[in-house]
Design an enzyme around this catalytic site. Structure first.
Site, short mmCIF file in Angstrom:
data_model
loop_
_atom_site.label_atom_id
_atom_site.label_comp_id
_atom_site.label_asym_id
_atom_site.label_seq_id
_atom_site.Cartn_x
_atom_site.Cartn_y
_atom_site.Cartn_z
N LYS A 1 36.44 -30.05 18.17
CA LYS A 1 34.99 -30.07 18.39
C LYS A 1 34.40 -31.42 17.94
O LYS A 1 35.08 -32.20 17.27
CB LYS A 1 34.36 -28.90 17.61
N TYR B 1 31.06 -19.66 26.39
CA TYR B 1 30.51 -18.84 25.30
C TYR B 1 29.65 -17.69 25.85
O TYR B 1 28.70 -17.28 25.19
CB TYR B 1 29.68 -19.70 24.35
N ASN C 1 32.95 -26.06 12.63
CA ASN C 1 34.25 -25.58 12.13
C ASN C 1 35.43 -26.26 12.82
O ASN C 1 36.51 -25.71 12.91
CB ASN C 1 34.32 -24.05 12.20
N HIS D 1 38.43 -25.19 18.11
CA HIS D 1 38.40 -23.91 18.82
C HIS D 1 39.81 -23.56 19.25
O HIS D 1 40.58 -24.44 19.63
CB HIS D 1 37.51 -24.02 20.08
N GLU E 1 39.66 -20.32 29.86
CA GLU E 1 39.34 -21.63 29.29
C GLU E 1 40.16 -22.74 29.96
O GLU E 1 39.65 -23.83 30.20
CB GLU E 1 39.59 -21.60 27.78
P1 CMP Z 1 34.54 -20.41 17.53
O1 CMP Z 1 35.02 -19.20 16.81
O2 CMP Z 1 35.47 -21.43 18.01
O3 CMP Z 1 33.65 -19.93 18.78
C1 CMP Z 1 32.32 -19.48 18.59
C2 CMP Z 1 31.59 -20.51 17.80
O4 CMP Z 1 30.26 -20.20 17.49
C3 CMP Z 1 32.26 -20.63 16.41
O5 CMP Z 1 33.53 -21.18 16.55
C4 CMP Z 1 31.24 -21.46 15.69
O6 CMP Z 1 31.31 -22.84 16.04
C5 CMP Z 1 29.95 -20.86 16.26
N1 CMP Z 1 29.41 -19.83 15.36
C6 CMP Z 1 29.95 -18.65 15.04
N2 CMP Z 1 29.15 -17.97 14.18
C7 CMP Z 1 28.09 -18.76 13.97
C8 CMP Z 1 26.89 -18.63 13.20
N3 CMP Z 1 26.65 -17.52 12.50
N4 CMP Z 1 26.01 -19.63 13.22
C9 CMP Z 1 26.24 -20.73 13.96
N5 CMP Z 1 27.35 -20.92 14.72
C10 CMP Z 1 28.26 -19.96 14.72
#
Ligand code: CMP
Length: 153
Positions: free
Chosen positions: A9, A49, A112, A115, A126
């Protein structure tokens, strides 16, 4: 063998973690079969998403994912989807297991770093959103003979 899609990311790219992330999958014994840099769009992210479209963080998440290009990869291996998710760690960096990518390098739930597909259906979807067929390569890996037993190959 199974395939999974991994994205580094924008925060992972900005923090110079592309090489570290690739290294973790390589040393695990996974096979890189596709890689490219992509600038994500609203259209791609609306599909990617779709399951988060009603969440409060959806528009922030899209903005974050379009901040810079991302690095998209396809990795191949036996049961690679769950294997990669273990290496990646749980969503929130500050709660993720030490030793995982998020556990070692992150603190945030949104920023984070990475992905990884969570199911074979997601991996398929994807891969089609980001890769043309000719961008995912089939090739023999000498390492496979060391990484897997005869029965597993
Ligand atoms: P990922 O699990 O790769 O895919 C969904 C993404 O949404 C996740 O990583 C985070 O980057 C984002 N995400 C998930 N939960 C939250 C949250 N509570 N607030 C903001 N972003 C989120």
């Amino acid at each position: 063998m199974q395939k999974t899609v991994v994205l580094v990311k924008p925060d992972g790219l900005q923090r110079g973690l592309v090489g570290e992330i690739i290294n973790r999958f390589e040393r695990k014994g996974l096979k890189l079969v596709g890689i490219k840099m992509v600038r994500l769009t609203h259209d791609i992210l609306d599909e990617w998403y779709a399951h988060h479209k009603d969440k409060s963080f959806f528009s922030d998440l899209k903005k974050f994912m379009m901040w810079t290009p991302i690095v998209a990869m396809v990795w191949e291996g036996l049961d690679v989807i769950p294997a990669v998710r273990k290496i990646v760690g749980t969503t929130k960096g500050r709660e993720a297991e030490a030793g995982s990518i998020r556990g070692d390098f992150g603190m945030s739930g949104q920023h984070n770093l990475i992905h990884a597909s969570d199911s074979p259906e997601a991996a398929e979807k994807e891969m089609h959103l980001l890769f043309e067929n000719h961008e995912v390569f089939g090739y023999g890996s000498l390492a496979d003979e060391l990484v897997y037993s005869k029965e597993e190959r």
